[in-house]
Design a protein around this motif. Structure first.
Motif, PDB file in Angstrom:
ATOM      1  N   LEU A 156      10.402 -41.640  -6.510  1.00  0.00           N
ATOM      2  CA  LEU A 156       9.008 -41.193  -6.491  1.00  0.00           C
ATOM      3  C   LEU A 156       8.384 -41.367  -5.115  1.00  0.00           C
ATOM      4  CD1 LEU A 156       7.489 -42.418  -9.871  1.00  0.00           C
ATOM      5  CD2 LEU A 156       7.981 -40.093  -9.166  1.00  0.00           C
ATOM      6  N   VAL A 157       8.636 -42.499  -4.494  1.00  0.00           N
ATOM      7  CA  VAL A 157       8.079 -42.750  -3.159  1.00  0.00           C
ATOM      8  C   VAL A 157       8.652 -41.761  -2.144  1.00  0.00           C
ATOM      9  CG1 VAL A 157       8.101 -44.412  -1.244  1.00  0.00           C
ATOM     10  CG2 VAL A 157       7.520 -45.174  -3.542  1.00  0.00           C
ATOM     11  N   GLY A 158       9.949 -41.508  -2.235  1.00  0.00           N
ATOM     12  CA  GLY A 158      10.569 -40.593  -1.277  1.00  0.00           C
ATOM     13  C   GLY A 158      10.059 -39.174  -1.397  1.00  0.00           C
ATOM     14  N   TYR A 159       9.864 -38.713  -2.621  1.00  0.00           N
ATOM     15  CA  TYR A 159       9.448 -37.324  -2.802  1.00  0.00           C
ATOM     16  C   TYR A 159       7.951 -37.119  -2.580  1.00  0.00           C
ATOM     17  CZ  TYR A 159      13.985 -36.258  -4.869  1.00  0.00           C
ATOM     18  OH  TYR A 159      15.308 -36.076  -5.090  1.00  0.00           O
ATOM     19  N   TRP A 160       7.130 -38.033  -3.088  1.00  0.00           N
ATOM     20  CA  TRP A 160       5.681 -37.793  -3.028  1.00  0.00           C
ATOM     21  C   TRP A 160       5.032 -38.335  -1.775  1.00  0.00           C
ATOM     22  CZ3 TRP A 160       3.622 -34.143  -5.780  1.00  0.00           C
ATOM     23  CH2 TRP A 160       4.299 -33.713  -6.905  1.00  0.00           C
ATOM     24  N   PRO A 161       4.928 -39.637  -1.542  1.00  0.00           N
ATOM     25  CA  PRO A 161       4.224 -40.105  -0.333  1.00  0.00           C
ATOM     26  C   PRO A 161       4.943 -39.763   0.967  1.00  0.00           C
ATOM     27  CG  PRO A 161       4.387 -41.892  -1.927  1.00  0.00           C
ATOM     28  CD  PRO A 161       5.229 -40.760  -2.441  1.00  0.00           C
ATOM     29  N   PRO A 164       4.578 -33.957   4.864  1.00  0.00           N
ATOM     30  CA  PRO A 164       5.195 -32.976   5.775  1.00  0.00           C
ATOM     31  C   PRO A 164       5.251 -31.570   5.182  1.00  0.00           C
ATOM     32  CG  PRO A 164       6.566 -34.928   5.616  1.00  0.00           C
ATOM     33  CD  PRO A 164       5.478 -35.077   4.616  1.00  0.00           C
ATOM     34  N   ALA A 165       5.418 -31.471   3.867  1.00  0.00           N
ATOM     35  CA  ALA A 165       5.428 -30.146   3.239  1.00  0.00           C
ATOM     36  C   ALA A 165       4.086 -29.454   3.444  1.00  0.00           C
ATOM     37  CB  ALA A 165       5.750 -30.272   1.752  1.00  0.00           C
ATOM     38  N   ALA A 180       6.288 -20.813   3.191  1.00  0.00           N
ATOM     39  CA  ALA A 180       7.289 -21.325   2.245  1.00  0.00           C
ATOM     40  C   ALA A 180       8.394 -22.105   2.959  1.00  0.00           C
ATOM     41  CB  ALA A 180       7.885 -20.189   1.438  1.00  0.00           C
ATOM     42  N   ALA A 181       8.800 -21.645   4.117  1.00  0.00           N
ATOM     43  CA  ALA A 181       9.836 -22.357   4.868  1.00  0.00           C
ATOM     44  C   ALA A 181       9.351 -23.748   5.272  1.00  0.00           C
ATOM     45  CB  ALA A 181      10.240 -21.562   6.098  1.00  0.00           C
ATOM     46  N   GLY A 182       8.083 -23.870   5.620  1.00  0.00           N
ATOM     47  CA  GLY A 182       7.529 -25.170   5.973  1.00  0.00           C
ATOM     48  C   GLY A 182       7.469 -26.111   4.796  1.00  0.00           C
ATOM     49  N   VAL A 183       7.128 -25.571   3.626  1.00  0.00           N
ATOM     50  CA  VAL A 183       7.111 -26.398   2.417  1.00  0.00           C
ATOM     51  C   VAL A 183       8.518 -26.894   2.126  1.00  0.00           C
ATOM     52  CG1 VAL A 183       6.705 -26.382  -0.066  1.00  0.00           C
ATOM     53  CG2 VAL A 183       5.062 -25.307   1.470  1.00  0.00           C
ATOM     54  N   ARG A 184       9.492 -26.017   2.266  1.00  0.00           N
ATOM     55  CA  ARG A 184      10.879 -26.425   2.025  1.00  0.00           C
ATOM     56  C   ARG A 184      11.324 -27.480   3.030  1.00  0.00           C
ATOM     57  NH1 ARG A 184      12.001 -20.547   1.423  1.00  0.00           N
ATOM     58  NH2 ARG A 184      11.685 -20.121  -0.784  1.00  0.00           N
ATOM     59  N   LEU A 185      10.925 -27.349   4.278  1.00  0.00           N
ATOM     60  CA  LEU A 185      11.265 -28.360   5.281  1.00  0.00           C
ATOM     61  C   LEU A 185      10.652 -29.712   4.924  1.00  0.00           C
ATOM     62  CD1 LEU A 185      10.915 -26.424   8.648  1.00  0.00           C
ATOM     63  CD2 LEU A 185      12.979 -27.443   7.708  1.00  0.00           C
ATOM     64  N   GLY A 186       9.414 -29.700   4.461  1.00  0.00           N
ATOM     65  CA  GLY A 186       8.775 -30.942   4.060  1.00  0.00           C
ATOM     66  C   GLY A 186       9.457 -31.579   2.865  1.00  0.00           C
ATOM     67  N   LEU A 187       9.820 -30.767   1.891  1.00  0.00           N
ATOM     68  CA  LEU A 187      10.518 -31.293   0.725  1.00  0.00           C
ATOM     69  C   LEU A 187      11.905 -31.804   1.105  1.00  0.00           C
ATOM     70  CD1 LEU A 187       9.476 -28.686  -1.979  1.00  0.00           C
ATOM     71  CD2 LEU A 187       8.562 -30.973  -1.601  1.00  0.00           C
ATOM     72  N   LEU A 188      12.539 -31.146   2.059  1.00  0.00           N
ATOM     73  CA  LEU A 188      13.822 -31.613   2.562  1.00  0.00           C
ATOM     74  C   LEU A 188      13.662 -32.961   3.268  1.00  0.00           C
ATOM     75  CD1 LEU A 188      16.800 -30.932   2.872  1.00  0.00           C
ATOM     76  CD2 LEU A 188      16.236 -29.774   4.997  1.00  0.00           C
ATOM     77  N   THR A 227      14.564 -40.051   0.595  1.00  0.00           N
ATOM     78  CA  THR A 227      15.001 -40.624  -0.678  1.00  0.00           C
ATOM     79  C   THR A 227      16.465 -41.015  -0.605  1.00  0.00           C
ATOM     80  OG1 THR A 227      13.388 -39.317  -1.885  1.00  0.00           O
ATOM     81  CG2 THR A 227      15.242 -40.146  -3.137  1.00  0.00           C
ATOM     82  N   ALA A 228      17.294 -40.182   0.014  1.00  0.00           N
ATOM     83  CA  ALA A 228      18.715 -40.502   0.140  1.00  0.00           C
ATOM     84  C   ALA A 228      18.921 -41.778   0.949  1.00  0.00           C
ATOM     85  CB  ALA A 228      19.454 -39.334   0.789  1.00  0.00           C
ATOM     86  N   VAL A 229      18.186 -41.911   2.035  1.00  0.00           N
ATOM     87  CA  VAL A 229      18.313 -43.113   2.871  1.00  0.00           C
ATOM     88  C   VAL A 229      17.840 -44.344   2.101  1.00  0.00           C
ATOM     89  CG1 VAL A 229      17.397 -44.255   4.936  1.00  0.00           C
ATOM     90  CG2 VAL A 229      18.149 -41.872   5.046  1.00  0.00           C
ATOM     91  N   LEU A 230      16.700 -44.240   1.427  1.00  0.00           N
ATOM     92  CA  LEU A 230      16.174 -45.384   0.668  1.00  0.00           C
ATOM     93  C   LEU A 230      17.112 -45.787  -0.463  1.00  0.00           C
ATOM     94  CD1 LEU A 230      12.403 -44.399   0.474  1.00  0.00           C
ATOM     95  CD2 LEU A 230      13.396 -46.252   1.819  1.00  0.00           C
ATOM     96  N   LEU A 231      17.641 -44.816  -1.192  1.00  0.00           N
ATOM     97  CA  LEU A 231      18.545 -45.141  -2.296  1.00  0.00           C
ATOM     98  C   LEU A 231      19.859 -45.728  -1.787  1.00  0.00           C
ATOM     99  CD1 LEU A 231      17.970 -42.161  -4.728  1.00  0.00           C
ATOM    100  CD2 LEU A 231      17.375 -44.547  -5.109  1.00  0.00           C
ATOM    101  N   ARG A 232      20.332 -45.249  -0.656  1.00  0.00           N
ATOM    102  CA  ARG A 232      21.561 -45.818  -0.098  1.00  0.00           C
ATOM    103  C   ARG A 232      21.349 -47.277   0.302  1.00  0.00           C
ATOM    104  NH1 ARG A 232      26.297 -43.293   2.753  1.00  0.00           N
ATOM    105  NH2 ARG A 232      27.285 -45.073   3.743  1.00  0.00           N
TER     106      ARG A 232
END
Length: 108
Positions: free
Chosen positions: A53-58, A63-64, A75-83, A89-94
């Motif tokens: 939740l923290v990785g995706y929302w705050p 950035p999206a 739309a490309a900017g929104v996708r970059l922000g979500l990426l 999230t990947a870094v935090l979960l790892r």
């Protein structure tokens, strides 16, 4: 219709080649099972959910909005922000997984 697939029983539509109906049903079963056990999750699963939740929302949402609206990438900017949020999230979960591994290795 130009399709050579046999129709779905009871309809004149051809069967979906990817089994979309079965996939949707499986997703609903998974969501139902997840919600049913929401109060009984082990602490490690609850923490992973919070990290997600923290990785995706705050982390990912600002950035999206920034790339999508202020930088005017739409739309490309929104996708970059979500990426960005997905990568965070990947870094935090790892890191969390490594912490759990170290904890379990240090226990006798």
């Amino acid at each position: 219709m130009g399709s050579t697939r046999p129709p779905v029983p009871g309809t004149s539509r051809p069967a979906c080649p990817c089994g979309r109906r079965g996939l949707v049903a499986a997703q609903h079963v998974g969501v139902g099972r997840e919600c049913a056990g929401a109060g009984r999750r082990p602490p490690a699963r609850r923490s992973g959910f919070r990290i997600t939740l923290v990785g995706y929302w705050p982390i990912g949402r600002p950035p999206a909005w920034l790339f999508g609206h202020l930088v005017d990438l739409e739309a490309a900017g929104v996708r970059l922000g979500l990426l960005t949020g997905l990568a965070a999230t990947a870094v935090l979960l790892r890191r969390y997984n490594e912490t759990l591994s170290l904890r379990s290795a240090s226990r006798p």
